[in-house]
Design an enzyme around this catalytic site. Sequence first.
Site, PDB file in Angstrom:
ATOM      1  CD  GLU A  82      -2.816   1.006   2.549  1.00 56.31           C
ATOM      2  OE1 GLU A  82      -3.044  -0.114   3.072  1.00 56.31           O
ATOM      3  OE2 GLU A  82      -3.286   2.068   2.990  1.00 56.31           O
ATOM      4  CE  LYS A 260      -5.787  -1.614   6.064  1.00 58.74           C
ATOM      5  NZ  LYS A 260      -5.037  -0.728   5.168  1.00 58.74           N
ATOM      6  CG  ASP A 276       2.109 -16.629  12.253  1.00 62.46           C
ATOM      7  OD1 ASP A 276       1.278 -15.998  11.582  1.00 62.46           O
ATOM      8  OD2 ASP A 276       1.873 -17.744  12.751  1.00 62.46           O
ATOM      9  CG  HIS A 374      -3.515   7.086  -0.186  1.00 65.60           C
ATOM     10  ND1 HIS A 374      -2.970   5.848  -0.343  1.00 65.60           N
ATOM     11  CD2 HIS A 374      -4.138   7.063   1.005  1.00 65.60           C
ATOM     12  CE1 HIS A 374      -3.247   5.108   0.727  1.00 65.60           C
ATOM     13  NE2 HIS A 374      -3.946   5.837   1.555  1.00 65.60           N
TER      14      HIS A 374
HETATM   15  C1  MEV Z   1      -5.485   3.052   5.625  1.00 67.81           C
HETATM   16  O1  MEV Z   1      -4.701   1.964   5.198  1.00 67.81           O
HETATM   17  C2  MEV Z   1      -5.458   3.178   7.120  1.00 67.81           C
HETATM   18  C3  MEV Z   1      -6.369   4.261   7.692  1.00 67.81           C
HETATM   19  O2  MEV Z   1      -7.699   4.048   7.237  1.00 67.81           O
HETATM   20  C4  MEV Z   1      -6.290   4.160   9.202  1.00 67.81           C
HETATM   21  C5  MEV Z   1      -7.291   5.023   9.918  1.00 67.81           C
HETATM   22  O3  MEV Z   1      -8.359   5.331   9.348  1.00 67.81           O
HETATM   23  O4  MEV Z   1      -7.005   5.365  11.079  1.00 67.81           O
HETATM   24  C6  MEV Z   1      -5.976   5.622   7.219  1.00 67.81           C
END
Ligand code: MEV
Length: 431
Positions: A82, A260, A276, A374
């Site tokens: 990513e 995430k 792992d 991004h």
């Molecule tokens: C994107 O890979 C991760 C985010 O969505 C984390 C978040 O929203 O805190 C930017």
Amino acid sequence: MKSSAISGFYKLSIDERLRLVKEFADLTDEEVSALKASGALSLDLADRMIENVIGVFPMPMGIAVNFLINGRDYLIPMVIEETSVVAAASHGAKMTRSKGGIFASSTEPVMIGQIQAVKIKDPYRARMSILEAKEDILKKANEQDPMLVSVGGGAKDLRVKVIDTIKGPMVITELLVDCRDAMGANAVNTMCEAVAPLIAHITGGKVLLRIVSNLATERLARAWTIVDKNAVGGEEVVDSIIDAYAFAAADPYRAATHNKGILNGIISVALATCNDHRAIEAGAHAYAARFGCYMPLSVWEKNEDGDLVGSIEMPMAVGIIGGATKVHPIAKIALKILGVKSARELAEVMVSVGLAQNLAALRALVSEGIQRGHMELHARNIAIMAGATGELIDIIADRMVKERKIRMDRAREILEEYRGRADEGLKKLLA
Ligand code: MEV
């Protein structure tokens, strides 16, 4: 002391970056060549790592800069597909340097192995009997791994619980195994299998599952940081970041994304070091839900100076020996770049990367959003694919971002424009 605060690292060529990393981590020429050769994992080795091999799968590996953890500078190898994650980690780490970086700690590297016993009429009596046989069970477990015991690890303790299930009560024995510098799943599973007949004999029941638990609550890593309010853009931004955290703490839909973001950082390092990552992810999510409601793994608050304070705690079952970490040639180099001396140190670094990653994401989300970052990287990629080199990459990317037209045809047009100008300049010089 070597500093990881290397400004403009992203602007350097791959060779220049490698030169700096080589210097920082004392890499050999062979190690640098291995990093550059995208096929460094031989088919032979791959074939010994898993079954049914038909090839290898290269992924980009980047270096996050600026990490200062427990007063020591680290360059962080990250493997991820990513865009923006490596840049965001570096940015997050830079903000944490404002007040001394990130401070991390960890528990002893203790994993839990579970042995399930069923069909027991008097499960509470069985529990007592297992506890009484604790020394024998631990001895049997430790006989399986004299090497681990010789370095101070091994099965240290045992606990037994009776759980109610849809199939009636079950007696669950949990071995607490200090895995030292290994992730330890293999060692724990071997011990669980070895003590199972003993437990079947003691309880008179039937033993079924004998397996490590990925909810590694005895193997936690923690990190915290104070970020100067001016480093994040002022007290209003501090408050907004806390609002963002409060959203995650009140809504599992947001908490999942918040976590995430944390895992973006942690899993990239797990991949780079061949740890792992599924075990880490499973542990992270189960830990986040340990109170019966899915919560963010990090907490953000404000101190009396108006500065932002972040902290994180989560299971971190990682190793620097055993498994693939010492087999995969690039993972070995990644560990050398990190310079970690123990699995605990690696766990502390990884949880710190998670915290910095989270900070960068929240900082971007409460202000310009993450799409701009991004898009900038995406635009650079498009510019390169269109044929731009050197300074032209940034010039073309900037123009496309400003115009909000990040497309190959536009990149080619701008490139032609600049080439045209260069030709004009040349003509003038020659005239
Ligand atoms: C994107 O890979 C991760 C985010 O969505 C984390 C978040 O929203 O805190 C930017």
